[in-house]
Scaffold this motif. Structure first.
Motif, short mmCIF file in Angstrom:
data_model
loop_
_atom_site.label_atom_id
_atom_site.label_comp_id
_atom_site.label_asym_id
_atom_site.label_seq_id
_atom_site.Cartn_x
_atom_site.Cartn_y
_atom_site.Cartn_z
N ALA A 148 -77.82 57.78 -19.36
CA ALA A 148 -77.23 59.04 -18.87
C ALA A 148 -76.42 59.73 -19.96
O ALA A 148 -76.34 60.96 -20.00
CB ALA A 148 -76.36 58.77 -17.65
N GLN A 149 -75.83 58.95 -20.85
CA GLN A 149 -74.99 59.52 -21.92
C GLN A 149 -75.79 60.15 -23.04
O GLN A 149 -75.32 61.10 -23.68
CB GLN A 149 -74.06 58.44 -22.48
CG GLN A 149 -72.97 57.99 -21.51
CD GLN A 149 -72.20 56.78 -22.00
OE1 GLN A 149 -72.69 56.01 -22.84
NE2 GLN A 149 -71.00 56.59 -21.48
N LYS A 173 -79.28 66.80 -20.52
CA LYS A 173 -78.44 67.05 -19.35
C LYS A 173 -79.30 67.30 -18.11
O LYS A 173 -80.36 67.91 -18.19
CB LYS A 173 -77.54 68.26 -19.59
CG LYS A 173 -76.56 68.08 -20.74
CD LYS A 173 -75.58 66.95 -20.46
CE LYS A 173 -74.58 66.78 -21.61
NZ LYS A 173 -73.69 65.62 -21.38
N THR A 202 -74.48 64.85 -11.86
CA THR A 202 -74.82 65.18 -13.25
C THR A 202 -74.79 63.89 -14.07
O THR A 202 -74.55 62.80 -13.54
CB THR A 202 -73.82 66.18 -13.82
OG1 THR A 202 -72.52 65.56 -13.83
CG2 THR A 202 -73.76 67.46 -12.98
N ASN A 203 -75.01 64.03 -15.37
CA ASN A 203 -74.96 62.85 -16.25
C ASN A 203 -73.64 62.12 -16.11
O ASN A 203 -73.60 60.88 -15.98
CB ASN A 203 -75.16 63.28 -17.71
CG ASN A 203 -76.48 63.97 -17.95
OD1 ASN A 203 -76.74 65.03 -17.39
ND2 ASN A 203 -77.33 63.37 -18.77
N ASP A 204 -72.54 62.88 -16.12
CA ASP A 204 -71.21 62.25 -16.07
C ASP A 204 -70.95 61.58 -14.72
O ASP A 204 -70.43 60.45 -14.68
CB ASP A 204 -70.12 63.30 -16.34
CG ASP A 204 -70.16 63.80 -17.78
OD1 ASP A 204 -70.69 63.07 -18.64
OD2 ASP A 204 -69.66 64.92 -18.04
N VAL A 252 -84.60 63.03 -11.18
CA VAL A 252 -84.23 63.54 -12.51
C VAL A 252 -85.50 63.88 -13.29
O VAL A 252 -86.34 63.01 -13.49
CB VAL A 252 -83.40 62.50 -13.29
CG1 VAL A 252 -83.11 63.01 -14.71
CG2 VAL A 252 -82.10 62.21 -12.55
N TYR A 263 -87.13 61.62 -16.40
CA TYR A 263 -86.41 60.36 -16.57
C TYR A 263 -87.39 59.29 -17.03
O TYR A 263 -88.51 59.21 -16.52
CB TYR A 263 -85.73 59.94 -15.27
CG TYR A 263 -84.66 58.88 -15.45
CD1 TYR A 263 -83.34 59.25 -15.66
CD2 TYR A 263 -84.98 57.52 -15.43
CE1 TYR A 263 -82.35 58.28 -15.83
CE2 TYR A 263 -84.00 56.57 -15.61
CZ TYR A 263 -82.69 56.95 -15.81
OH TYR A 263 -81.71 56.00 -15.99
#
Length: 501
Positions: free
Chosen positions: A343-344, A348, A364-366, A402, A405
């Motif tokens: 994810a990091q 995005k 979201t990613n965060d 996603v 992904y």
């Protein structure tokens, strides 16, 4: 000539060739060694030698099958590996029928969208002929430029054989460039530009599986010059896996031995592929094929996929934990670390779940990283395995939404989630028995009364529901059932799927 004894110094080359031609076409002669032995009485005359070499070309064309296009000059490395040279005619020889050598590699390539293209072009046969020429002639030309040989198989497949890991990777990328209208290889000596009518063909993506470089995986060449053996099958399995991981984009999966040999080859002599840093390799763990474990790697060659290289450490740790069956804690931890790192570093994304997750309307990613850390806390620190597994299932549903992904990571997430969910069923049964036996100590006063009342109420409620469902007082049960079938007709469609989608 009707007999070799009729040959004299006045016999023309044409007459001798016609005589040998008939013997070869009738299959009386299928190998060069047979022909040399048959023609031994006349080989003292040097003028027969050019005819013998022309006859050799015919033997090769009719009996070498897959390798009929191979030449000593154009495929020097393959020639050394595959041909038993003749002492008297060093430019001729016989094809080996059993190969158990390390310097042989097979690439299985599958053209995405071939079936749809054929359906769309059924009224435009010239386009189908153009694609046919591209898969036969152009793929063959590109293969020869890369010191390899190729052959079309089963419509949408191309099989390539090369004598080095560098060659097989080079030809695979070159064919991907040709059909995909890309320039990943960027090697001036290998032209991948479409010419003439081929430029009108659409862009095709390709999935490829490459294996070889291992003496433990022999390859057999049949009497008709076709390939057989585990090496061919394992290449097909890697190609299938590449197709599973990326059904709409080009992807290359290789046996780890191919990667290792590629590195060794380029330590001795740097290839264009290596000097230009065109490709990188990502360890993707083991693929099981008919009881055999094949260590595999993904070849990273597209700019948008290079973020995956940052995941190699986390993926390696997860693979090792799985290999050692560290299900107690390490596998869960390593999976969460991999998901967090993914994810990091990946592009995005924003996902809108069907219902809020932990109060979040969007993920979201965060926020995905936050969910992973919450699952890790539930499992490791709170020992709340029910919540942890429930969060795993939530993460599965999220990554499925996603875009782009990575399918490999998704597969590991799904597989590990299923294993922990299986454990959870037994765990809940056991812990509920513990709860029953310790309810007096866990609940006190009114809580204990409420516990007993709720338990009794649930038991009675379930029994009454079973009784009520059978009651004739509920009308039109059949109608209700049939109406549901009609309402969910699309979901009820059943097709037994075989092969790629």
């Amino acid at each position: 000539m009707k007999d070799l004894a009729e040959y004299t110094e006045t016999t023309t080359e044409y007459e001798l060739f016609c005589f040998l031609h008939d013997k070869i076409v009738s299959r009386e002669i299928t190998k060069f060694s047979q022909m040399r032995e048959f023609a031994a009485p006349i080989l003292k005359s040097q003028k027969t030698h050019p005819v013998i070499m022309r006859a050799f070309d015919l033997v090769k064309e009719l009996n070498w099958g897959f390798f009929s296009r191979m030449g000593k000059d154009t495929h020097a490395r393959l020639w050394r590996e595959l041909v038993i040279p003749d002492k008297q005619f060093p430019d001729a020889g016989d094809l080996k029928d059993t190969l158990q050598i390390s310097n042989l590699y097979i690439a299985m390539l599958d053209i995405h969208g071939y079936t749809q293209f054929c359906m769309d072009s059924r009224k435009n046969l010239s386009m189908m002929h153009t694609l046919d020429r591209a898969m036969n002639t152009e793929a063959g030309r590109i293969s020869t430029c890369c010191h390899a040989v190729s052959q079309r198989e089963r419509g949408d497949e191309v099989v390539v054989v090369a004598a080095s890991a560098t060659d097989v990777l080079t030809v695979t990328l070159a064919i991907i460039d040709y059909f995909g209208k890309t320039d990943v290889l960027n090697d001036p000596s290998v032209s991948t530009r479409r010419e003439g009518n081929a430029d009108a063909l659409p862009v095709f993506k390709i999935s490829a599986g490459i294996t070889g470089g291992n003496t433990q995986s022999p390859l057999i060449i049949t009497e008709k010059g076709n390939l057989s053996g585990f090496l061919l099958n394992s290449g097909a399995r890697l190609q299938t896996r590449a197709n599973e991981l990326s059904g709409k984009e080009s992807r290359i999966m290789v046996a780890k031995q191919v990667y290792m040999n590629y590195i060794k080859e380029n330590e001795r002599e740097k290839s264009v592929l290596f000097k230009n840093n065109v490709i990188s390799f990502l360890d993707t763990g083991q693929i099981e094929f008919k009881g055999v474990q094949i260590p595999s790697c993904e070849v990273i060659f597209k700019e948008e996929d290079k973020y995956k290289l940052k995941l190699s450490e986390e993926m390696g740790q997860l693979f090792n934990s799985i290999k050692e069956s560290l299900w107690e804690q390490k596998i869960f931890q390593d999976l969460m670390n991999l998901l967090i790192k993914t994810a990091q570093v990946m592009p995005k994304f924003t996902v809108v779940p069907s219902s809020p997750i932990n109060g979040m309307q969007t993920v979201t990613n965060d926020s995905f990283v936050h969910l992973c850390r919450s699952a890790l806390k539930a499992y490791v620190y709170d020992e709340d395995y029910s919540t942890a597994v429930s969060m795993l299932k939530t993460l599965v549903s999220l990554v499925e939404q996603v875009p782009h992904y990575d399918r490999l990571i998704m597969d590991y997430l799904r597989g590990i989630t299923n294993k922990y969910a299986l454990l959870l069923e037994s765990y809940m049964e056991t812990i509920d028995k513990e709860l029953e036996s310790r309810a007096q100590n866990i609940f006190h006063n009114n809580y204990l009364k409420a516990w007993h009342a709720a338990k009794n109420a649930i038991t009675v409620y379930e029994k009454l529901k079973v009784m009520g469902r059978r009651s004739p007082e509920i009308p039109k049960k059949k109608s209700l059932w049939y109406n549901l079938i009609k309402q969910k007709a699309a979901q009820m469609e059943f097709v037994l799927h075989s092969g790629k989608k």
